[in-house]
Design an enzyme around this catalytic site. Structure first.
Site, PDB file in Angstrom:
ATOM      1  N   CYS A 262      38.750 -81.975 -53.704  1.00 38.01           N
ATOM      2  CA  CYS A 262      38.879 -82.011 -55.228  1.00 38.01           C
ATOM      3  C   CYS A 262      38.525 -80.510 -55.723  1.00 38.01           C
ATOM      4  O   CYS A 262      37.793 -79.550 -55.266  1.00 38.01           O
ATOM      5  CB  CYS A 262      37.423 -82.656 -55.719  1.00 38.01           C
ATOM      6  SG  CYS A 262      37.506 -82.710 -57.320  1.00 38.01           S
ATOM      7  N   ILE A 263      39.726 -80.351 -56.368  1.00 35.84           N
ATOM      8  CA  ILE A 263      40.023 -78.995 -57.135  1.00 35.84           C
ATOM      9  C   ILE A 263      38.890 -78.862 -58.038  1.00 35.84           C
ATOM     10  O   ILE A 263      38.575 -77.540 -58.348  1.00 35.84           O
ATOM     11  CB  ILE A 263      41.240 -78.660 -57.606  1.00 35.84           C
ATOM     12  CG1 ILE A 263      41.637 -79.597 -58.761  1.00 35.84           C
ATOM     13  CG2 ILE A 263      42.280 -78.875 -56.579  1.00 35.84           C
ATOM     14  CD1 ILE A 263      42.843 -79.579 -59.432  1.00 35.84           C
TER      15      ILE A 263
END
Length: 410
Positions: A262-263
């Site tokens: 997850c960025i």
């Protein structure tokens, strides 16, 4: 006697400063791209298009500031979120057309930056800083612009504040680590033994190796994908990982029950933090929806709550109301994107499936795809709706975690 005799011998293959972490303060780069870019800049010549991004990345990687514990890297990727976000939102509040253009172009710019950084498989604090600063800036405007109007009670203020605090606490718990697969002593011993050549077997099978045609080696990506469901030894980490574990090239390690990287949290989502990640999404969405409703009731009191975002006459007559209305639109766009992510997560959990397994099933076409890929069912780990959710909620946290760095908790 000449001075050249006292010079130390140069290495045969000099290492670039962006590849060396031995001396973080020393940067004697032998990179051809940097040399060519500097020479072109001094001569006033235009830069090559394919040389700008590597040079910019090397400069960002090497820029540092002196802190008390030691030298720390300055994350330039945090600057656009801290500077451009309030500037663009205040500019969008000047006129309806400016708000329409900026709020339409802003998601496109974020997506462009995501694809630009995703190609390099590198970690960036841009999205995490954008998420944290958006939450802090929206809460700041809520306290300074909406609260003085007198339309918000003390109980509503406490509810919004509690939601923000609980979201941050859940985010910190999520950032503790996804649960990396740690190598055991047996793995290290077997890896060292496999690297030693066996002279007897080599001499005995030498003729057979010459007569037999060499089989083509599988790429690392295919080896990593084939080991996702049945476990095995990771070709990159050289560790024996359990089933459903996967290797993340951005984090540089194998994660137990890897879902995705997850960025927005600058970390992987795995067995150890998947429940906290889902809780963070849920708390953020509930707080955001409640805050947007309070803002729209204060700015557009005569309009229905469902139609206030689309039609609110006279909101641009006062700059304070226009700024709050613009921030409500910005929060609605962010909330819509995270609501889609939460829906995908809940669908995957209902089928006992990770996002990585769903993408591999779509790529290999060995799963049932419904609603244009929104629902993917492989039928491998699914035990029914209730048992899948019970397994997810009672899933034990991994004991082995990498120690979180300072930049991970920012």
């Amino acid at each position: 006697m000449k001075w050249e005799k006292f010079k130390p011998p140069e290495p045969d293959d000099p290492m670039c400063c962006c590849e060396c972490d031995v001396d973080p303060r020393g940067c004697c780069c032998d990179c051809d791209d940097l040399d060519e870019a500097c020479s072109r800049w001094l001569k006033g010549e235009p830069q090559k298009p394919d040389c700008v991004l590597p040079v910019f990345g090397a400069v960002m990687d090497r820029l540092r500031v002196r802190l008390l514990p030691g030298d720390r890297r300055v994350e330039i990727s945090m600057v656009p979120a801290l500077v451009l976000l309030p500037l663009l939102l205040r500019l969008a509040a000047l006129h309806f057309l400016l708000g329409l253009i900026i709020l339409t172009a802003l998601p496109g710019l974020v997506l462009w930056y995501y694809y630009a950084t995703h190609r390099k498989k590198g970690r960036t604090l841009f999205f995490l800083s954008l998420a944290l600063f958006s939450l802090a800036y929206m809460y700041f405007l809520f306290v300074t612009e909406i609260l003085p109007r007198g339309d918000v009670s003390h109980l509503q203020l406490v509810t919004v504040t509690t939601g923000v605090v609980l979201t941050l606490i859940s985010l910190v718990r999520t950032k503790r680590g996804p649960g990396f697969v740690q190598p055991s002593l047996a793995d290290i011993h077997s890896t060292n033994q496999s690297q030693l050549p066996d002279k007897h077997s080599a001499s005995q099978n030498g003729v057979d190796q010459l007569m037999m045609p060499a089989s083509p080696a599988k790429p690392v990506e295919q080896q990593t994908q084939s080991l996702t469901a049945k476990g095995g030894t990771c070709p990159l980490c050289k560790v024996v990982r359990p089933p459903r574990a996967g290797h993340c090239r951005i984090c540089g390690g194998c994660v137990q029950r890897l879902d995705h990287h997850c960025i927005w949290i600058n970390s992987c989502v795995g067995k150890a933090n998947h429940r906290n990640f889902l809780l963070t999404l849920l708390l953020f969405l509930l707080t955001s929806l409640y805050g947007i409703s309070l803002v729209l009731r204060s700015v557009c009191p005569r309009q229905n709550l469902l139609t206030a975002l689309l039609y609110c006459p006279g909101v641009y007559n006062q700059y304070s109301s226009a700024l709050c209305f613009t921030c409500a639109w910005y929060s609605s766009i962010v909330t819509g994107g995270l609501l889609h992510l939460l829906m995908l997560q809940m669908i995957n959990i209902s089928y006992n499936l990770t996002e990585r397994e769903a993408q591999l099933a779509l790529r290999k076409k060995n799963g049932q795809s419904r609603l244009r890929g929104l629902v993917v069912d492989t039928g491998v780990y699914s035990r029914g709706f209730w048992q899948n959710w019970a397994e997810f909620l009672t899933m034990g946290e991994a004991a082995d975690r990498h120690p979180s760095a300072l930049t991970d908790l920012v």
